[in-house]
Design an enzyme around this catalytic site. Structure first.
Site, PDB file in Angstrom:
ATOM      1  N   TYR A 228     -39.851 -40.112  -3.279  1.00 62.69           N
ATOM      2  CA  TYR A 228     -39.686 -38.631  -2.462  1.00 62.69           C
ATOM      3  C   TYR A 228     -40.813 -38.808  -1.365  1.00 62.69           C
ATOM      4  CZ  TYR A 228     -39.773 -33.849  -2.186  1.00 62.69           C
ATOM      5  OH  TYR A 228     -39.683 -32.455  -1.835  1.00 62.69           O
ATOM      6  N   PHE A 292     -38.010 -29.950   4.682  1.00 61.16           N
ATOM      7  CA  PHE A 292     -37.914 -31.471   4.888  1.00 61.16           C
ATOM      8  C   PHE A 292     -38.277 -32.310   3.579  1.00 61.16           C
ATOM      9  CE2 PHE A 292     -39.780 -35.599   5.051  1.00 61.16           C
ATOM     10  CZ  PHE A 292     -39.204 -36.306   6.092  1.00 61.16           C
ATOM     11  N   GLU A 293     -37.326 -32.984   3.262  1.00 58.35           N
ATOM     12  CA  GLU A 293     -37.442 -34.003   2.124  1.00 58.35           C
ATOM     13  C   GLU A 293     -36.763 -35.476   2.336  1.00 58.35           C
ATOM     14  OE1 GLU A 293     -35.280 -31.465  -0.951  1.00 58.35           O
ATOM     15  OE2 GLU A 293     -37.075 -31.451  -1.944  1.00 58.35           O
ATOM     16  N   ILE A 294     -37.132 -36.401   2.289  1.00 54.57           N
ATOM     17  CA  ILE A 294     -36.319 -37.738   1.937  1.00 54.57           C
ATOM     18  C   ILE A 294     -36.592 -38.063   0.583  1.00 54.57           C
ATOM     19  CG2 ILE A 294     -36.124 -40.044   3.012  1.00 54.57           C
ATOM     20  CD1 ILE A 294     -37.076 -39.326   5.536  1.00 54.57           C
TER      21      ILE A 294
END
Ligand SMILES: Nc1nc2c(ncn2[C@@H]2O[C@H](COP(=O)(O)OP(=O)(O)OP(=O)(O)O)[C@@H](O)[C@H]2O)c(=O)[nH]1
Ligand SMILES: *[C@@H]1O[C@H](CO)[C@@H](O)[C@H](O)[C@H]1NC(C)=O
Ligand SMILES: *[C@@H]1O[C@H](CO)[C@@H](O)[C@H](O)[C@H]1NC(C)=O
Ligand SMILES: [Mg+2]
Length: 394
Positions: A228, A292-294
């Site tokens: 994450y 925002f997340e990856i």
């Protein structure tokens, strides 16, 4: 009939609990003199001797060994840019897409997946596809994923909504907002169109991206064994999640096996804003800001996360309170994941009003290095130093 009586009793006990929490919270707030004044000064305290006051002002080093340009597609990761978005947000989305294409995706061509609770218009499709050479997918959410679950009591939603309004919680009575938070908590990774995808980069309309990203961020996650990635760490409105932490503690009492030995519990429960911990019944409210997340969807598809979501969903707090997907994701990551698998994308310059992540780097244009917000008094909402203190530091 029996269940009607029971529901009434449950309803009354939820209201009673909320009142008790409020009184308790006010008491503690009064006792603390409302004196979290020093909070703002503490925001950029150094994490370690030798580091500068503001970590964003430390030199940014681009990760090495991940310059896997994938114009041919063969080397691309199993990933998509992902946006839950309404037709009415097209303008804001176009600006954001242009930013991401310019800084990153024109070099890598990852597909875009747009998801909506109603069909996308022809205009939406044409104008978004016109911005990118990558494939665009347009998906509708199955009704059963979006609808408010049958066990949610509309009368209780109404009554508890009034309490949220009194607590000045934004979008308190906007049911679509509650559904959105629930979907982003426990449904996105179950959407049929994402079943064969592992990595996602969550994109919200009207966010800004400022820095050129010359490496494949998904490959970076893979190569460095990360699960994450985030850019901003902030406190939440504790009144929106009063029973989230107690419900979480019930869940982990039933399922201690899901808690990772190298968890980030110390970060979740740090007590630098005591009235937050009181109102949120033990949770600091510090969380990864999830616009925002990856991330790796297989984490969310794990038994631990998915049964955690189901437990929360049954408890009803997505509707009776205003549990956000950001604290839900953050708590789950903090408990079920090895904390070393969480990555701060320091080098991704970003804005979702009113907060920035803006590094000092020649690769960035348009934001002021080190600035967290334009509104000075909001600096105290930044808790990234707490994440470093309790998680990255050791
Ligand atoms: N399709 C669809 N998308 C939604 C709906 N509500 C919110 N979204 C999307 O969900 C994300 C979060 O919604 P926002 O309204 O930005 O919520 P927020 O970021 O908490 O609030 P703001 O500070 O106002 O931006 C955005 O990507 C929205 O486009 C909805 O009812 N339908
Ligand atoms: C409240 O303020 C007084 C006077 O400034 C101080 O002596 C006291 O320690 C404070 N109490 C708390 C709980 O911070
Ligand atoms: C992509 O990831 C998903 C989820 O892990 C997996 O089911 C799928 O097989 C993967 N596809 C490829 C081509 O590796
Ligand atoms: Mg938003």
């Amino acid at each position: 009939m029996v269940s009607g009586q029971r529901r009434k009793r449950e309803l009354l006990s939820v209201i009673a609990l909320t009142l008790i929490c409020t009184v308790f919270g006010l008491y503690y707030y009064a006792r603390s003199n409302g004196s979290s004044v020093s909070e703002a000064e503490q925001v950029f305290k150094p994490f370690k001797a030798g580091q500068s006051m503001n970590p964003l002002l430390d030199e940014v080093h681009e990760p090495v060994g991940t310059l896997t340009r994938a114009e041919d597609g063969r080397q691309r990761a199993n990933a998509t840019l992902l946006s839950l978005v309404r037709n009415s947000e097209l303008r804001g989305l176009i600006g954001t897409m242009r930013d991401i294409e310019r800084t990153f995706n024109s070099k890598f061509n990852y597909p875009w997946t747009f998801i909506n609770d109603e069909p996308f218009t022809e205009e939406f499709r044409q104008r978004t596809q016109a911005i990118t050479n990558a494939e665009c997918r347009y998906e509708v959410i199955p009704k059963e994923q979006w609808d408010t679950p049958a066990w949610i009591d509309p009368d209780l939603v109404e009554v508890s909504g009034n309490i949220l309004v009194e607590d000045r919680i934004s979008y308190a009575k906007m049911q679509s907002y509650h559904r959105m938070c629930r979907w982003n908590s426990g449904m996105f990774y179950k959407h049929p169109a994402l079943q064969k995808v592992k990595w996602y980069w969550r994109v919200e309309p009207s966010t800004r991206y400022y820095c050129s990203i010359d490496y494949d961020v998904f490959k970076y996650m893979e190569d460095n064994d990360k699960t994450y990635g985030y850019v901003i760490n902030i406190y939440d409105s504790p009144q929106s999640i009063r029973t989230l932490w107690p419900t979480t503690l019930e869940f982990i009492a039933e399922h201690p096996e899901y808690v990772h030995p190298n968890n980030a519990m110390a970060w979740l429960t740090e007590n630098s804003r005591p009235n937050h911990n009181v109102l949120a019944n033990g949770y600091s409210t510090c969380h990864f800001w999830s616009n925002f997340e990856i991330g790796d969807m297989d984490f969310f598809r794990s038994k631990a996360y998915d049964s955690y979501f189901d437990y929360l969903d049954q408890a009803g707090g997505f509707f009776y309170e205003r549990w956000g997907d950001a604290p839900v994701h953050s708590i789950a990551l903090g408990l079920f994941l090895d904390k070393s698998k969480i990555h701060w994308f320091k080098d991704i310059g970003y804005l979702h009003q009113p907060y920035y992540n803006c590094p000092a780097s020649p690769k960035c244009r348009g934001c002021e290095a080190g600035k967290f917000t334009d509104a000075g008094y909001l600096n105290r909402e930044n808790c990234i130093d707490k994440f470093f203190k309790y998680v990255h530091a050791d």
